[in-house]
Scaffold this active site. Structure first.
Site, PDB file in Angstrom:
ATOM      1  N   ARG A  12      57.991  14.624  17.846  1.00 16.31           N
ATOM      2  CA  ARG A  12      59.151  14.703  18.740  1.00 16.31           C
ATOM      3  C   ARG A  12      59.314  16.117  19.304  1.00 16.31           C
ATOM      4  O   ARG A  12      60.378  16.462  19.817  1.00 16.31           O
ATOM      5  CB  ARG A  12      60.411  14.275  17.981  1.00 16.31           C
ATOM      6  CG  ARG A  12      60.398  12.809  17.555  1.00 16.31           C
ATOM      7  CD  ARG A  12      61.713  12.389  16.913  1.00 16.31           C
ATOM      8  NE  ARG A  12      61.884  12.971  15.580  1.00 16.31           N
ATOM      9  CZ  ARG A  12      61.515  12.366  14.442  1.00 16.31           C
ATOM     10  NH1 ARG A  12      60.927  11.178  14.482  1.00 16.31           N
ATOM     11  NH2 ARG A  12      61.723  12.946  13.271  1.00 16.31           N
ATOM     12  N   CYS A  70      65.348  25.065  38.227  1.00 10.15           N
ATOM     13  CA  CYS A  70      66.193  23.884  38.442  1.00 10.15           C
ATOM     14  C   CYS A  70      65.711  22.737  37.560  1.00 10.15           C
ATOM     15  O   CYS A  70      66.509  22.070  36.917  1.00 10.15           O
ATOM     16  CB  CYS A  70      66.156  23.472  39.906  1.00 10.15           C
ATOM     17  SG  CYS A  70      66.858  24.701  41.017  1.00 10.15           S
ATOM     18  N   SER A 114      69.876  21.269  37.973  1.00  9.86           N
ATOM     19  CA  SER A 114      70.397  21.349  39.335  1.00  9.86           C
ATOM     20  C   SER A 114      69.423  20.630  40.258  1.00  9.86           C
ATOM     21  O   SER A 114      68.235  20.947  40.267  1.00  9.86           O
ATOM     22  CB  SER A 114      70.548  22.815  39.755  1.00  9.86           C
ATOM     23  OG  SER A 114      70.963  22.923  41.104  1.00  9.86           O
ATOM     24  N   ALA A 115      69.934  19.662  41.017  1.00  4.52           N
ATOM     25  CA  ALA A 115      69.043  18.813  41.804  1.00  4.52           C
ATOM     26  C   ALA A 115      69.550  18.663  43.231  1.00  4.52           C
ATOM     27  O   ALA A 115      70.594  18.056  43.475  1.00  4.52           O
ATOM     28  CB  ALA A 115      68.925  17.444  41.146  1.00  4.52           C
ATOM     29  N   ASN A 161      60.390  16.537  43.190  1.00  5.88           N
ATOM     30  CA  ASN A 161      60.416  16.606  41.722  1.00  5.88           C
ATOM     31  C   ASN A 161      59.892  15.321  41.093  1.00  5.88           C
ATOM     32  O   ASN A 161      59.138  15.357  40.111  1.00  5.88           O
ATOM     33  CB  ASN A 161      61.830  16.890  41.231  1.00  5.88           C
ATOM     34  CG  ASN A 161      62.446  18.147  41.796  1.00  5.88           C
ATOM     35  OD1 ASN A 161      63.621  18.152  42.161  1.00  5.88           O
ATOM     36  ND2 ASN A 161      61.676  19.217  41.901  1.00  5.88           N
ATOM     37  N   HIS A 206      73.260  16.856  43.458  1.00  4.98           N
ATOM     38  CA  HIS A 206      74.145  17.120  44.587  1.00  4.98           C
ATOM     39  C   HIS A 206      73.471  16.892  45.935  1.00  4.98           C
ATOM     40  O   HIS A 206      72.261  17.050  46.087  1.00  4.98           O
ATOM     41  CB  HIS A 206      74.693  18.553  44.523  1.00  4.98           C
ATOM     42  CG  HIS A 206      73.631  19.591  44.309  1.00  4.98           C
ATOM     43  ND1 HIS A 206      73.259  20.018  43.054  1.00  4.98           N
ATOM     44  CD2 HIS A 206      72.854  20.285  45.178  1.00  4.98           C
ATOM     45  CE1 HIS A 206      72.304  20.934  43.162  1.00  4.98           C
ATOM     46  NE2 HIS A 206      72.044  21.104  44.445  1.00  4.98           N
ATOM     47  N   ILE A 207      74.294  16.544  46.887  1.00  6.70           N
ATOM     48  CA  ILE A 207      73.891  16.431  48.285  1.00  6.70           C
ATOM     49  C   ILE A 207      74.614  17.532  49.047  1.00  6.70           C
ATOM     50  O   ILE A 207      75.854  17.612  49.010  1.00  6.70           O
ATOM     51  CB  ILE A 207      74.271  15.058  48.869  1.00  6.70           C
ATOM     52  CG1 ILE A 207      73.530  13.937  48.124  1.00  6.70           C
ATOM     53  CG2 ILE A 207      73.959  15.004  50.361  1.00  6.70           C
ATOM     54  CD1 ILE A 207      74.010  12.542  48.496  1.00  6.70           C
ATOM     55  N   TYR A 208      73.860  18.398  49.716  1.00 10.16           N
ATOM     56  CA  TYR A 208      74.487  19.446  50.522  1.00 10.16           C
ATOM     57  C   TYR A 208      75.200  18.817  51.718  1.00 10.16           C
ATOM     58  O   TYR A 208      74.755  17.807  52.272  1.00 10.16           O
ATOM     59  CB  TYR A 208      73.445  20.462  50.994  1.00 10.16           C
ATOM     60  CG  TYR A 208      73.036  21.425  49.899  1.00 10.16           C
ATOM     61  CD1 TYR A 208      73.849  22.500  49.557  1.00 10.16           C
ATOM     62  CD2 TYR A 208      71.849  21.246  49.197  1.00 10.16           C
ATOM     63  CE1 TYR A 208      73.494  23.376  48.545  1.00 10.16           C
ATOM     64  CE2 TYR A 208      71.478  22.118  48.176  1.00 10.16           C
ATOM     65  CZ  TYR A 208      72.303  23.177  47.861  1.00 10.16           C
ATOM     66  OH  TYR A 208      71.953  24.040  46.847  1.00 10.16           O
TER      67      TYR A 208
END
Length: 318
Positions: free
Chosen positions: A181, A201, A222-223, A232, A262-264
């Site tokens: 693991r 990120c 952070s995406a 990604n 998030h969407i800018y």
């Protein structure tokens, strides 16, 4: 109709648009954000390169191979015309005493709203890229992004100055102790965050072996859902394929776990354009080489039967 890969991505976009929180951010662009989400991709059903907009496999693959090589200088990327990381290196350059050109302060926002400035910016970026490619001394000084992904994956340095190759160690663990693991690689090194052009990120990934199949789970703190996440997904799917081949395994799942997804605000129209599209069948990946993962080149990789809608452009937040 949507294939399962596009459907998973579209569901993330739709949920964030529907229930996301309006938030400020480091770039002063503004986002709609959701904290905590997970997508699953069965890699036996094809390669998850989205088809509702064109995603460049060349950019995905050359960036991943750059990480795997432990490289942190954009010169390698520019040799493949990969411009993903240019803005961060350029930002360091324009803040230096070496830079003598016009004022480039806040170039990311100004280039979007000022056509005259945008032409100046494009010319300065063109000159910067050319110098990186042609002048190794300049590239060494201004092309390096600090201790970003490749450095942490391949040459983590502890408090005593010892060097540790996380990626090579994990591959050996998978081969000799598949049920462990502890098949984990972390790019998040708290003591070196300030030495990175951009903190990682996609932060940490873990492998899991079951029934001769290798699965990978990524935690992404952070995406950027529109520009970053499609890359990604494909990048870590490719990494899973490469390590599975290295270890004599088949591929299982890629599990994508998000922190702040998030969407800018300036990507919303582009996302809605993509969501209105239907998808094509997913492509497949061919690895045309028996080289080690550490020696493989972009030319050894092939995406077969990739059909997609056109790319959709959107500004990057720096």
């Amino acid at each position: 109709m949507l294939n399962s890969f596009d459907a998973a991505y579209h569901s993330l976009c739709e949920e964030v648009l529907e229930i996301g929180n309006t938030r400020n951010d480091r770039t002063n662009t503004g986002t709609i954000s959701k904290f905590g989400h997970q997508l699953r991709f069965d890699l036996s059903k094809g390669f998850p390169l989205l088809t509702t907009k064109k995603v460049s496999f060349k950019l995905v693959a050359t960036e991943l191979l750059w990480f795997i090589k432990g490289d942190t200088n954009i010169q390698y990327l520019l040799k493949y015309n990969n411009n993903i990381w240019n803005e961060w290196a350029f930002e360091n350059y324009i803040k230096s005493d070496e830079y003598k050109g016009p004022d480039m302060t806040d170039f990311g926002h100004r280039a979007l709203s000022d056509p005259e400035f945008n032409e100046q910016y494009k010319e300065q970026m063109k000159q910067f890229k050319q110098r990186i490619l042609e002048d190794d001394t300049f590239a060494k000084q201004f092309g390096d992004l600090g201790n970003v992904y490749g450095k942490q994956w391949r040459d983590w340095v502890d408090k005593d100055g010892n060097h540790f190759d996380q990626l090579k160690t994990v591959i050996e663990q998978i081969k000799h102790n598949p049920d462990s693991r502890r098949h984990i690689v972390s790019a998040w090194n708290p003591t070196e965050i300030d030495t990175m052009a951009l903190p990682p990120c996609h932060t940490m990934f873990q492998f899991y072996v079951q029934d001769g199949k290798l699965s990978c789970q990524l935690y992404q703190r952070s995406a950027d859902i529109f520009l970053g996440v499609p890359f990604n997904i494909a990048s870590y799917a490719l990494l899973t394929h490469l390590i599975a081949k290295e270890c004599g395994l088949e591929v299982g799942e890629f599990v994508h776990t998000f922190g702040d997804a998030h969407i800018y605000s300036n990507h919303i129209d582009a996302i809605q354009t993509q969501l209105a599209r239907e998808s094509f069948n997913p492509p497949t990946l061919k690895i045309n080489s028996d080289k080690s993962i550490f020696d493989i080149n972009y030319e050894d990789l092939e995406i077969v039967d990739y059909e997609s809608h056109p790319a959709i452009k959107a500004p990057i937040a720096v």
